[in-house]
Design an enzyme around this catalytic site. Structure first.
Site, short mmCIF file in Angstrom:
data_model
loop_
_atom_site.label_atom_id
_atom_site.label_comp_id
_atom_site.label_asym_id
_atom_site.label_seq_id
_atom_site.Cartn_x
_atom_site.Cartn_y
_atom_site.Cartn_z
N GLN A 81 -4.86 -1.74 10.01
CA GLN A 81 -5.05 -2.94 9.67
C GLN A 81 -5.59 -4.06 10.39
OE1 GLN A 81 -4.10 -3.69 6.34
NE2 GLN A 81 -4.85 -5.71 6.50
N ASP A 93 -11.03 3.51 4.95
CA ASP A 93 -11.39 1.95 4.66
C ASP A 93 -13.03 1.93 4.74
OD1 ASP A 93 -9.71 -0.04 4.45
OD2 ASP A 93 -9.23 0.06 6.64
N LYS A 116 0.79 -1.34 -0.08
CA LYS A 116 -0.05 -0.08 0.02
C LYS A 116 0.91 1.36 0.06
CE LYS A 116 -3.67 -2.04 2.66
NZ LYS A 116 -4.02 -2.17 3.87
N1 GUN Z 1 -7.76 -6.78 6.49
C1 GUN Z 1 -8.23 -7.31 5.23
N2 GUN Z 1 -8.91 -6.68 4.35
C2 GUN Z 1 -8.91 -5.30 5.03
C3 GUN Z 1 -8.97 -3.86 4.31
O1 GUN Z 1 -9.60 -3.69 3.49
N3 GUN Z 1 -8.74 -3.11 5.69
C4 GUN Z 1 -8.24 -3.05 6.65
N4 GUN Z 1 -8.02 -1.94 7.23
N5 GUN Z 1 -7.88 -4.27 7.12
C5 GUN Z 1 -8.26 -5.34 6.09
#
Ligand code: GUN
Length: 280
Positions: A94, A117, A50
């Site tokens: 995350q 998110d 990312k």
């Molecule tokens: N864990 C799995 N997919 C995601 C996501 O799209 N965002 C976040 N923050 N954690 C995740």
């Protein structure tokens, strides 16, 4: 009939290039803060990707990598500082978080305007209410973008979603409902799931069960979106048995190279959207 691939990798790259071209002429750079607690290997790789993608698109991006034993209060403290920093436009934490941390409390602490998110109750509610201010979760937003590359109009199509997670199934159901699809969500307690999936014009598998969807689950000519990322004997596979369904579907996403790359592209788009809204 052999299904046509929906190439998420190429489509995501095009989106990221489009964003980079747009940002090249801006005076300020959108700034994303990614927070990772603990040492989950897959999450670390994902978050580094990312960060690389954000920098390549012309954004700033910090990865706050905190130790496993970080307390909930310390994490809340960091989120408070990121919320209050006017130079930062996007904040994401995350998931999954370590067990001693209350994930709901953490997500609710993120400022909704920086919640790239789309996980806060405010953004989830805005999506449900079709409020255009909603920041839409990246994976569902990426799936909608992929669907629009093969369906000019989604109105009236029957979309069946396998899986009811807060991250994919539920927000995707709202998103597709807002596109005038007829939406059915099935899950582990659904009786006779095949009967339902066989009616799907669009079938989205997001259940985390390797190769669960077989040919007899699929309607002839359906579009299949595979959100699963599983490993069998070290080899990546989705929730759909690709080889089995390939002759029956009209369009299908591969794993890897389907939905996965779209999530990062949409997260960057969300960061840009948050930046524009905060600068207003
Ligand atoms: N864990 C799995 N997919 C995601 C996501 O799209 N965002 C976040 N923050 N954690 C995740």
């Amino acid at each position: 009939m052999s299904a046509q691939l929906i190439n998420g990798k190429e489509i995501a790259l095009a989106l990221r290039e489009e964003l980079a071209a747009e940002l090249a002429f801006k005076k300020y750079r959108p700034y994303l803060a990614v927070v990772l607690v603990g040492n989950d290997e897959a999450s670390l790789i994902y978050d580094r990707n990312k960060q690389k993608a954000a920098l390549a698109a012309g954004m700033d991006c910090d990865l706050h990598h905190l130790p496993e034993e970080t307390t909930e209060d310390d994490l809340l403290d960091l989120i408070g500082r990121l919320n209050g920093d006017d130079n930062i436009h996007g904040v994401m934490v995350q998931l999954p978080l370590p067990k001693h941390i209350n994930g709901r409390r953490i997500i609710e602490a993120i400022c909704p305007e920086k919640d790239v998110d789309g996980f806060t109750p405010q953004n989830a509610g805005r999506l449900l209410l079709k409020d255009e201010r909603a920041i839409v979760s990246a994976t569902p937003a990426g799936i909608l973008h992929l669907l629009k590359t093969v369906h000019q109009n989604l109105s009236g199509l029957h979309a069946v979603i396998i899986g009811r997670s807060n991250i994919v199934g539920k927000p995707l159901a709202s998103l597709l409902l807002n596109q005038d699809c007829t939406v059915t969500v099935i899950h582990s307690k659904t009786v006779n799931p095949k009967e339902i999936t066989r009616q799907a014009d669009i079938l989205i598998a997001a259940c985390g069960c390797p190769k669960m969807v077989k040919k007899d689950w699929v309607k002839e000519g359906a579009t299949i979106i595979d959100v699963g990322i599983n490993r069998i004997d070290g080899k990546l596979c989705g929730d759909v048995d690709f080889d089995d369904v390939c002759d029956k579907a009209a369009f299908i996403t591969p794993v890897p190279g389907g939905v996965g790359p779209m999530t990062i592209a949409m997260l960057l788009r969300n960061t840009y959207q948050a930046y524009l809204a905060l600068k207003k």
